[in-house]
Design an enzyme around this catalytic site. Sequence first.
Site, short mmCIF file in Angstrom:
data_model
loop_
_atom_site.label_atom_id
_atom_site.label_comp_id
_atom_site.label_asym_id
_atom_site.label_seq_id
_atom_site.Cartn_x
_atom_site.Cartn_y
_atom_site.Cartn_z
N ASP A 12 -46.57 45.26 10.55
CA ASP A 12 -47.61 44.24 10.35
C ASP A 12 -47.09 43.01 9.62
OD1 ASP A 12 -47.27 45.59 7.85
OD2 ASP A 12 -49.22 44.84 7.20
N ASP A 36 -44.96 51.52 10.37
CA ASP A 36 -45.17 51.14 8.98
C ASP A 36 -46.47 51.78 8.47
OD1 ASP A 36 -44.88 49.39 6.59
OD2 ASP A 36 -46.63 48.39 7.44
N ASP A 40 -48.62 50.81 5.08
CA ASP A 40 -49.66 49.91 4.56
C ASP A 40 -49.92 48.76 5.53
OD1 ASP A 40 -49.88 50.48 1.27
OD2 ASP A 40 -47.98 51.05 2.19
#
Length: 226
Positions: free
Chosen positions: A176, A13, A15
């Site tokens: 995240d 991922d 961001d």
Amino acid sequence: MNFPLPIKAVVIDLDGTLLDTAPDLADAAIAMAADLGLPAITLEEVKTYIGNGVSRLVKRVLTRDMHADPAPELFAKALPIYEKHYAEGVSRKSRPFPGVVDGLQAMFETGYRLACITNKAERFTVPLLKDTGLIDFFELILSGDSLPEKKPSPLPLLHACQVFGVEPDELLLIGDSLNDTQAARAAGCPVFCVPYGYNRGRPVAELNLDAVVPSLAEAAKLIVKK
């Protein structure tokens, strides 16, 4: 689950996992709020709004709510203002998190197929990866507008499996947030999460995942090339 996991490909991922993009996302939100005459907003508040793409971020800034929708005419006015401010400063303050470059280097040198899968639009994703020096690590980049569906849909992960010629259980997602774990579980992929990203203020240890890893460098130690 037994470690190290035998893996052929790693998708990561953007961001909150690769890059700390919150300061630039927040600056654009602060500027948009000012342009629209809305109450001021803080970096800490914007951090809790990140993770479902720019449109949802803008809606959350307008409503100060995770799920509410603003008036359509307000949203139609606000989105281009936000995108203009964000495009102007997309990588001004964004930086790789500690351990990211070392982790990517280790995975790259080991020979894993590497992809970046994000819900961010391509027009922001590619400049960010270029400006922060990460783009050359990735053989495949899938943005939020690359395919008909984005995370938490399993489609981007299954597409990466096709491109790399691997089975879902041979492809690891490192993310995240809830979006990442839901996408991985739906696709049948193992998933690790970092604890420092943008999971809307919730600890990632509560999610359905295979490991919480303090950094990408540490994640690289929990896998072995299949």
